[in-house]
Design a protein around this motif. Structure first.
Motif, mmCIF file in Angstrom:
data_model
loop_
_atom_site.group_PDB
_atom_site.id
_atom_site.type_symbol
_atom_site.label_atom_id
_atom_site.label_comp_id
_atom_site.label_asym_id
_atom_site.label_seq_id
_atom_site.Cartn_x
_atom_site.Cartn_y
_atom_site.Cartn_z
ATOM 1 N N ASP A 234 0.870 -1.168 0.000
ATOM 2 C CA ASP A 234 0.000 0.000 0.000
ATOM 3 C C ASP A 234 0.913 1.225 0.000
ATOM 4 O O ASP A 234 2.063 1.134 -0.413
ATOM 5 C CB ASP A 234 -0.974 -0.027 1.181
ATOM 6 C CG ASP A 234 -0.276 -0.130 2.533
ATOM 7 O OD1 ASP A 234 0.961 0.044 2.596
ATOM 8 O OD2 ASP A 234 -0.966 -0.388 3.545
ATOM 9 N N SER A 235 0.466 2.348 0.469
ATOM 10 C CA SER A 235 1.319 3.542 0.421
ATOM 11 C C SER A 235 2.363 3.568 1.532
ATOM 12 O O SER A 235 3.192 4.471 1.566
ATOM 13 C CB SER A 235 0.454 4.801 0.510
ATOM 14 O OG SER A 235 -0.310 4.795 1.708
ATOM 15 N N GLY A 236 2.325 2.582 2.425
ATOM 16 C CA GLY A 236 3.296 2.534 3.519
ATOM 17 C C GLY A 236 4.552 1.784 3.132
ATOM 18 O O GLY A 236 4.924 1.695 1.963
ATOM 19 N N HIS A 237 5.222 1.180 4.148
ATOM 20 C CA HIS A 237 6.500 0.513 3.892
ATOM 21 C C HIS A 237 6.439 -0.995 4.144
ATOM 22 O O HIS A 237 7.481 -1.630 4.278
ATOM 23 C CB HIS A 237 7.600 1.139 4.768
ATOM 24 C CG HIS A 237 7.347 1.020 6.242
ATOM 25 N ND1 HIS A 237 6.771 2.019 6.980
ATOM 26 C CD2 HIS A 237 7.591 0.016 7.110
ATOM 27 C CE1 HIS A 237 6.669 1.640 8.244
ATOM 28 N NE2 HIS A 237 7.173 0.416 8.344
ATOM 29 N N ASP A 238 5.233 -1.561 4.179
ATOM 30 C CA ASP A 238 5.105 -2.996 4.431
ATOM 31 C C ASP A 238 4.872 -3.782 3.151
ATOM 32 O O ASP A 238 4.257 -3.281 2.190
ATOM 33 C CB ASP A 238 3.950 -3.270 5.402
ATOM 34 C CG ASP A 238 4.253 -2.833 6.818
ATOM 35 O OD1 ASP A 238 5.383 -3.113 7.280
ATOM 36 O OD2 ASP A 238 3.396 -2.209 7.465
ATOM 37 N N LEU A 239 5.371 -5.024 3.170
ATOM 38 C CA LEU A 239 5.142 -5.984 2.101
ATOM 39 C C LEU A 239 4.189 -7.038 2.675
ATOM 40 O O LEU A 239 4.526 -7.731 3.634
ATOM 41 C CB LEU A 239 6.472 -6.611 1.682
ATOM 42 C CG LEU A 239 6.590 -7.276 0.319
ATOM 43 C CD1 LEU A 239 6.377 -6.271 -0.800
ATOM 44 C CD2 LEU A 239 7.957 -7.933 0.172
ATOM 45 N N PHE A 240 2.987 -7.156 2.096
ATOM 46 C CA PHE A 240 1.948 -8.026 2.638
ATOM 47 C C PHE A 240 1.897 -9.337 1.865
ATOM 48 O O PHE A 240 1.830 -9.341 0.634
ATOM 49 C CB PHE A 240 0.583 -7.338 2.570
ATOM 50 C CG PHE A 240 0.500 -6.062 3.363
ATOM 51 C CD1 PHE A 240 0.227 -6.089 4.713
ATOM 52 C CD2 PHE A 240 0.700 -4.833 2.744
ATOM 53 C CE1 PHE A 240 0.151 -4.913 5.457
ATOM 54 C CE2 PHE A 240 0.622 -3.649 3.468
ATOM 55 C CZ PHE A 240 0.343 -3.698 4.831
ATOM 56 N N ASP A 257 15.896 -0.545 4.080
ATOM 57 C CA ASP A 257 17.247 -0.349 3.554
ATOM 58 C C ASP A 257 18.112 0.027 4.744
ATOM 59 O O ASP A 257 18.122 1.179 5.171
ATOM 60 C CB ASP A 257 17.253 0.742 2.498
ATOM 61 C CG ASP A 257 18.654 1.068 1.972
ATOM 62 O OD1 ASP A 257 19.609 0.389 2.393
ATOM 63 O OD2 ASP A 257 18.794 1.997 1.164
ATOM 64 N N GLY A 258 18.832 -0.951 5.295
ATOM 65 C CA GLY A 258 19.561 -0.705 6.530
ATOM 66 C C GLY A 258 18.578 -0.380 7.635
ATOM 67 O O GLY A 258 17.636 -1.116 7.893
ATOM 68 N N GLY A 259 18.742 0.749 8.270
ATOM 69 C CA GLY A 259 17.840 1.145 9.343
ATOM 70 C C GLY A 259 16.724 2.062 8.890
ATOM 71 O O GLY A 259 15.994 2.604 9.722
ATOM 72 N N ARG A 260 16.543 2.207 7.578
ATOM 73 C CA ARG A 260 15.547 3.146 7.068
ATOM 74 C C ARG A 260 14.424 2.413 6.358
ATOM 75 O O ARG A 260 14.656 1.568 5.497
ATOM 76 C CB ARG A 260 16.201 4.144 6.120
ATOM 77 C CG ARG A 260 15.218 5.181 5.594
ATOM 78 C CD ARG A 260 15.906 6.167 4.684
ATOM 79 N NE ARG A 260 14.950 7.206 4.264
ATOM 80 C CZ ARG A 260 15.174 8.499 4.368
ATOM 81 N NH1 ARG A 260 16.297 8.935 4.867
ATOM 82 N NH2 ARG A 260 14.274 9.370 3.952
ATOM 83 N N ALA A 261 13.158 2.749 6.722
ATOM 84 C CA ALA A 261 12.000 2.169 6.057
ATOM 85 C C ALA A 261 11.825 2.801 4.681
ATOM 86 O O ALA A 261 12.033 3.997 4.503
ATOM 87 C CB ALA A 261 10.751 2.388 6.899
ATOM 88 N N VAL A 262 11.437 1.977 3.703
ATOM 89 C CA VAL A 262 11.239 2.445 2.331
ATOM 90 C C VAL A 262 9.735 2.493 2.058
ATOM 91 O O VAL A 262 9.072 1.461 1.988
ATOM 92 C CB VAL A 262 11.936 1.523 1.314
ATOM 93 C CG1 VAL A 262 11.754 2.059 -0.103
ATOM 94 C CG2 VAL A 262 13.413 1.382 1.649
ATOM 95 N N ASP A 263 9.193 3.689 1.911
ATOM 96 C CA ASP A 263 7.764 3.882 1.665
ATOM 97 C C ASP A 263 7.460 3.911 0.167
ATOM 98 O O ASP A 263 8.341 4.091 -0.664
ATOM 99 C CB ASP A 263 7.290 5.203 2.277
ATOM 100 C CG ASP A 263 7.369 5.197 3.791
ATOM 101 O OD1 ASP A 263 7.056 4.152 4.384
ATOM 102 O OD2 ASP A 263 7.754 6.228 4.368
ATOM 103 N N MET A 264 6.174 3.763 -0.143
ATOM 104 C CA MET A 264 5.633 3.989 -1.486
ATOM 105 C C MET A 264 6.303 3.133 -2.562
ATOM 106 O O MET A 264 6.588 3.609 -3.670
ATOM 107 C CB MET A 264 5.714 5.476 -1.861
ATOM 108 C CG MET A 264 4.847 6.358 -0.998
ATOM 109 S SD MET A 264 4.761 8.060 -1.629
ATOM 110 C CE MET A 264 3.544 8.764 -0.498
ATOM 111 N N SER A 291 10.868 -12.497 1.708
ATOM 112 C CA SER A 291 10.655 -13.140 3.005
ATOM 113 C C SER A 291 11.037 -12.254 4.173
ATOM 114 O O SER A 291 10.478 -12.381 5.269
ATOM 115 C CB SER A 291 11.441 -14.455 3.078
ATOM 116 O OG SER A 291 12.838 -14.211 2.962
ATOM 117 N N THR A 292 11.974 -11.326 3.964
ATOM 118 C CA THR A 292 12.445 -10.470 5.060
ATOM 119 C C THR A 292 12.127 -8.990 4.861
ATOM 120 O O THR A 292 12.145 -8.228 5.827
ATOM 121 C CB THR A 292 13.969 -10.611 5.228
ATOM 122 O OG1 THR A 292 14.633 -10.122 4.049
ATOM 123 C CG2 THR A 292 14.358 -12.070 5.462
ATOM 124 N N GLY A 293 11.869 -8.580 3.628
ATOM 125 C CA GLY A 293 11.656 -7.168 3.339
ATOM 126 C C GLY A 293 12.933 -6.361 3.174
ATOM 127 O O GLY A 293 12.875 -5.155 2.937
#
Length: 309
Positions: A234-240, A257-264, A291-293
């Motif tokens: 969705d528009s967040g940073h999760d893979l469902f 990406d390392g310690g940073r969430a990747v949105d959109m 499997s890990t994102g």
């Protein structure tokens, strides 16, 4: 890293007065007399000045400084990846080298154009896949959404073979092929539409009326599959990871990406066990471990936006 120039402040800093005296935050000293002093070695490297041990300590200090500087490089590179993208959507990886590995950090790859084909400038493509010699596109925008089959032809051209228009209330998003069907997400809705498709001349493309289903997502963006589960963003940073039988979410993983969430992360493709997804508004593709994102690599597509066609 760019440095911003600023005006120096004299608060607590020494400056030269008109009478030649030195003004500072602690008062004025007017032409202080020079005074010869014997070197005080007690405050210089613990009394080890100009001894072999002092040189060893200095070398160790330099090595430690270099070590910590190297630890900062990956973070500087990531900062540049994300902060160099401007309002025009360009994506710059300034100062990093494509394909050069930094331990613990994703590789950054460049690209080369093998063949270029024209594209309908009125088609607001939100999902795209290759199937049996045809491209299938999910088109967005209210009143213009559709699913279409496109054949690429010689001399960089294309031919729209067939198209199914959606309703005025629909905004088409991600598209995938799963067990003989095309499945299409909808923007800001949980609905998924089903289509029957047979590619090529003499084929067909039809919506399966009455067989739509819903997911727990409130917003649909990217859509792909590994053959076992449906994978969406969705528009967040999760893979469902969505169960294809009851359409419930089996699990979700954050895209990192390392310690940073990747949105959109938008349009998705499954390629050799990786999820490839473009980041909305950026000229880049993230290659993600489903499997890990974790983002394994980046593809820097800077300069690929050459026109409206």
């Amino acid at each position: 890293v760019a440095r911003k120039a600023g005006k120096p402040s004299n608060g607590g800093k020494a400056g030269t007065a008109s009478d030649g005296s030195m003004r500072g935050g602690r008062g004025v000293v007017a032409n202080p007399p020079r005074e010869e002093k014997a070197e005080d070695t007690s405050a210089n490297w613990g009394g080890l000045a100009n001894t072999p041990m002092s040189y060893v300590l200095r070398i160790c200090s330099c090595l430690l400084s270099a070590f910590f500087a190297l630890q900062l490089l990956p973070y500087l590179r990531r900062h540049r990846i994300w902060m160099e993208g401007g309002s025009d959507g360009r994506f710059d990886v300034v100062g990093s080298q494509a394909g050069v590995s930094i331990p613990g950090e994703p590789l950054v790859y460049s690209y080369r154009v093998v063949q270029r084909y024209r594209h309908d400038p009125k088609a607001f493509t939100q999902g795209l896949l290759w199937l049996n010699g045809s491209l299938y596109e999910s088109l967005g925008l209210y009143g213009r959404s559709a699913v279409r089959e496109v054949r690429l032809v010689g001399n960089g051209g294309y031919k729209v073979l067939r198209e199914v228009a959606l309703g005025a209330q629909d905004f088409g998003e991600g598209l995938l092929h799963f067990r003989g069907e095309l499945l299409q997400l909808q923007w800001r809705r949980p609905d998924v539409y089903r289509f029957s498709a047979l590619a090529g001349e003499g084929g067909h493309l039809e919506r399966k009326a009455g067989l739509d289903f819903k997911t727990p997502l409130k917003d649909g963006w990217g859509f792909a599959t590994d053959g076992e589960v449906l994978i969406a963003t969705d528009s967040g940073h999760d893979l469902f990871h969505i169960d294809p039988t009851n359409f419930e979410i089996r699990r979700s993983v954050p895209i990192m990406d390392g310690g940073r969430a990747v949105d959109m992360v938008n349009e998705l493709e499954m390629i050799d066990g990786e999820i490839w997804g473009n980041v909305f508004g950026k000229e880049c593709i993230a290659r993600i471990d489903p499997s890990t994102g974790v983002v394994r690599e980046w593809v820097d597509l800077t300069g690929e936006r050459v026109g409206d066609d």
